[in-house]
Scaffold this motif. Structure first.
Motif, PDB file in Angstrom:
ATOM      1  N   VAL A 113       0.556  -1.234   0.386  1.00  0.00           N
ATOM      2  CA  VAL A 113       0.371  -0.187  -0.134  1.00  0.00           C
ATOM      3  C   VAL A 113       0.532   1.584   0.325  1.00  0.00           C
ATOM      4  N   ASP A 114       0.427   2.146  -0.156  1.00  0.00           N
ATOM      5  CA  ASP A 114       1.128   3.511  -0.516  1.00  0.00           C
ATOM      6  C   ASP A 114       1.499   4.092   0.852  1.00  0.00           C
ATOM      7  N   LEU A 115      -0.122   3.958   1.653  1.00  0.00           N
ATOM      8  CA  LEU A 115      -0.177   4.775   3.172  1.00  0.00           C
ATOM      9  C   LEU A 115      -0.528   3.625   4.100  1.00  0.00           C
ATOM     10  N   TYR A 116       0.052   3.248   5.221  1.00  0.00           N
ATOM     11  CA  TYR A 116      -0.751   2.523   6.357  1.00  0.00           C
ATOM     12  C   TYR A 116      -0.795   3.013   7.514  1.00  0.00           C
ATOM     13  N   LEU A 117      -1.904   2.990   7.797  1.00  0.00           N
ATOM     14  CA  LEU A 117      -2.119   3.639   9.111  1.00  0.00           C
ATOM     15  C   LEU A 117      -3.089   3.266  10.590  1.00  0.00           C
ATOM     16  N   ILE A 118      -2.487   3.444  12.296  1.00  0.00           N
ATOM     17  CA  ILE A 118      -2.810   3.078  12.792  1.00  0.00           C
ATOM     18  C   ILE A 118      -3.757   3.599  13.170  1.00  0.00           C
ATOM     19  N   HIS A 119      -5.503   3.024  12.511  1.00  0.00           N
ATOM     20  CA  HIS A 119      -6.935   3.882  12.987  1.00  0.00           C
ATOM     21  C   HIS A 119      -6.898   4.497  13.531  1.00  0.00           C
ATOM     22  N   ALA A 120      -6.687   3.942  14.747  1.00  0.00           N
ATOM     23  CA  ALA A 120      -6.441   5.468  16.097  1.00  0.00           C
ATOM     24  C   ALA A 120      -6.191   4.526  17.634  1.00  0.00           C
ATOM     25  N   PRO A 121      -5.568   6.097  18.835  1.00  0.00           N
ATOM     26  CA  PRO A 121      -4.854   5.288  19.360  1.00  0.00           C
ATOM     27  C   PRO A 121      -5.269   4.707  20.405  1.00  0.00           C
ATOM     28  N   PHE A 286     -17.551  11.902  15.107  1.00  0.00           N
ATOM     29  CA  PHE A 286     -17.191  10.400  14.467  1.00  0.00           C
ATOM     30  C   PHE A 286     -16.508  10.498  16.692  1.00  0.00           C
ATOM     31  N   TRP A 287     -16.327   9.258  17.497  1.00  0.00           N
ATOM     32  CA  TRP A 287     -15.885   9.023  18.405  1.00  0.00           C
ATOM     33  C   TRP A 287     -16.179   9.242  19.257  1.00  0.00           C
ATOM     34  N   ASN A 288     -17.545   9.517  19.192  1.00  0.00           N
ATOM     35  CA  ASN A 288     -18.193  10.783  20.540  1.00  0.00           C
ATOM     36  C   ASN A 288     -18.531   9.193  21.994  1.00  0.00           C
ATOM     37  N   HIS A 289     -18.318   8.373  21.531  1.00  0.00           N
ATOM     38  CA  HIS A 289     -17.888   7.160  22.804  1.00  0.00           C
ATOM     39  C   HIS A 289     -16.809   7.423  23.658  1.00  0.00           C
ATOM     40  N   ILE A 290     -16.260   8.315  23.034  1.00  0.00           N
ATOM     41  CA  ILE A 290     -14.516   8.496  23.579  1.00  0.00           C
ATOM     42  C   ILE A 290     -14.396  10.302  23.833  1.00  0.00           C
ATOM     43  N   ASP A 292     -16.024  13.827  25.874  1.00  0.00           N
ATOM     44  CA  ASP A 292     -16.963  14.491  26.141  1.00  0.00           C
ATOM     45  C   ASP A 292     -18.013  15.470  25.021  1.00  0.00           C
ATOM     46  N   LYS A 293     -19.105  15.917  25.083  1.00  0.00           N
ATOM     47  CA  LYS A 293     -19.523  16.854  24.405  1.00  0.00           C
ATOM     48  C   LYS A 293     -19.102  17.287  24.322  1.00  0.00           C
ATOM     49  N   GLU A 294     -18.322  18.341  24.857  1.00  0.00           N
ATOM     50  CA  GLU A 294     -17.991  19.717  24.629  1.00  0.00           C
ATOM     51  C   GLU A 294     -16.191  19.713  24.160  1.00  0.00           C
ATOM     52  N   ASP A 295     -15.811  18.669  24.331  1.00  0.00           N
ATOM     53  CA  ASP A 295     -14.052  18.362  24.305  1.00  0.00           C
ATOM     54  C   ASP A 295     -14.102  18.897  22.676  1.00  0.00           C
ATOM     55  N   ARG A 296     -13.575  19.862  22.599  1.00  0.00           N
ATOM     56  CA  ARG A 296     -13.145  20.131  21.412  1.00  0.00           C
ATOM     57  C   ARG A 296     -11.859  19.969  21.016  1.00  0.00           C
ATOM     58  N   ALA A 297     -10.602  19.149  21.481  1.00  0.00           N
ATOM     59  CA  ALA A 297      -9.877  18.224  21.529  1.00  0.00           C
ATOM     60  C   ALA A 297      -9.251  17.552  20.212  1.00  0.00           C
TER      61      ALA A 297
END
Length: 297
Positions: A113-121, A286-290, A292-297
C-alpha cells in the motif's frame, strides 16, 4: 458525464512520497459490520466510478470490512497500480501489525500500500509504551516495503508526543476528523511544527450532519461567488490549508463536482472567515463515545 480534465495536485509527505490532495473514502457510508457478509457490489461499482472520474487516491481500512471490494474495484478499473495511491489502516488486528498488513494486502490483491495507518490510539488507553511498541511494528512494515509511507489516524498531541519519543521514522500523516466545526484548537499548528501532514475525513459534516449552523450563510455566499456548491467550498477550505481531503459519494455528478475544487482557490481572508464562523459552533461526527460532548480536542 465526461471525465474532467483536471490534474489533482499532490502534497509532499515528510518522507518525500507524494499523496493526492483529495481521496475517495470507502468507510463511513460503506462500512460493513460483518466481515463475512457478501461483497458489496454497490461499493465496487462506486469505487470503479470514482477511479473512472479521476480519483487516484483510494482510502480504506480493515475495520470497514471493505478491502476486498476496494481490491476488486482496483483490479477491474484497468488503471495501472503505479497510477493509484492506496491507503489502509489497522485497528482490529492491532496486536499483530505485521500479520494485519499481510491480511489487508491479500484482501486488496496488492503487494504494497502507499500509506498504512494506525486507525486510532484509543486501544492503548493512555499507555505510552503500548503506542511506542505499535509504532515500532509500523516501522517494520515500512522497512519490509509493504507500505511506502506510514502514519496514524485520530491521534492527538499526547499520542503523537508518545511515539515521537522513540520513533525512528516520523509519522508521515495523521488522518483526523477536521472541518470548521471541529478544528482541534492548536493541533494543526502542532503538526506543522513537527512536520507531520494532515488528512481530513468528514470535511463535509457541517452540511451533511450539522446543517443549520452559523456557517450556512457564509457557505451559501461563497458558493454563489465561485459558482460551486457549499460542499466544494468546505473541501477547498481544507485543501487551502495544505490538508488532504477524504470524501465519498456513489453519484457520478457529485464525484465530478468535487474535483472542481481544483479550478478555484479561496482567498486567505475567506479561509479565515470560515474558520472564525466555525469556531462559534461545535460538532463532532465520530468517536463521540470517547470524547465528552464539549471536548474540542
Amino acid at each position: 458525464m465526461a471525465k474532467l480534465d483536471i490534474n489533482i495536485p499532490d502534497l509532499t509527505l515528510p518522507d518525500g512520497n507524494k499523496i493526492p490532495l483529495i481521496g475517495y473514502g470507502t468507510g463511513t457510508a460503506w462500512f460493513k459490520t460483518d466481515g463475512n457478509s457478501p461483497k458489496d457490489q454497490k461499493l465496487i461499482d462506486a469505487a470503479k466510478l470514482a477511479i473512472k472520474t479521476g480519483y487516484t487516491h483510494l482510502d480504506g481500512a480493515e475495520v470497514y470490512n471493505t478491502e476486498e471490494e476496494l481490491g476488486d474495484a482496483i483490479k477491474q478499473s484497468g488503471v495501472s497500480r503505479d497510477k493509484l495511491f492506496v491507503t489502509t489502516k489497522v485497528i482490529t488486528n492491532i496486536q499483530d501489525i505485521p500479520g494485519a498488513i499481510d491480511t489487508s494486502l491479500k484482501k486488496l490483491g496488492l503487494d504494497h500500500v502507499d500509506l498504512y495507518l494506525i486507525h486510532a490510539p484509543f486501544f492503548a488507553k493512555g499507555d505510552e509504551t503500548a503506542l511506542q511498541q505499535k509504532w515500532a511494528q509500523m516501522e517494520e512494515v515500512a522497512a519490509s516495503g509493504k507500505a511506502k509511507s506510514i502514519g496514524v489516524s485520530n491521534f492527538l498531541k499526547p499520542h503523537l508526543d508518545a511515539i515521537l519519543k522513540t520513533a525512528k521514522v516520523r509519522p508521515a500523516i495523521n488522518q483526523i476528523e477536521f472541518h470548521p466545526y471541529l478544528q482541534h484548537g492548536d493541533l494543526v499548528a502542532y503538526h506543522k511544527n513537527k512536520d507531520i501532514k494532515i488528512a481530513a475525513y468528514g470535511p463535509l459534516l457541517p452540511i451533511t450532519k450539522a446543517s443549520g449552523g452559523p456557517l450556512d450563510p457564509l457557505l451559501a455566499s461563497l458558493a454563489k461567488k465561485y459558482a460551486v456548491s457549499p460542499g466544494e467550498i468546505l473541501l477547498r477550505w481544507v485543501i487551502d490549508q495544505d490538508i488532504v481531503a477524504v470524501t465519498t459519494s456513489s453519484k457520478e455528478q457529485r464525484l465530478s463536482d468535487y474535483l472542481r475544487v481544483f479550478t478555484f482557490k479561496l482567498t486567505p481572508k475567506e479561509v479565515e472567515e470560515i474558520s472564525d464562523a466555525g469556531k462559534d459552533h461545535h460538532f463532532r461526527g465520530f468517536w463521540n463515545h470517547i470524547f465528552d460532548k464539549e471536548d474540542r480536542a
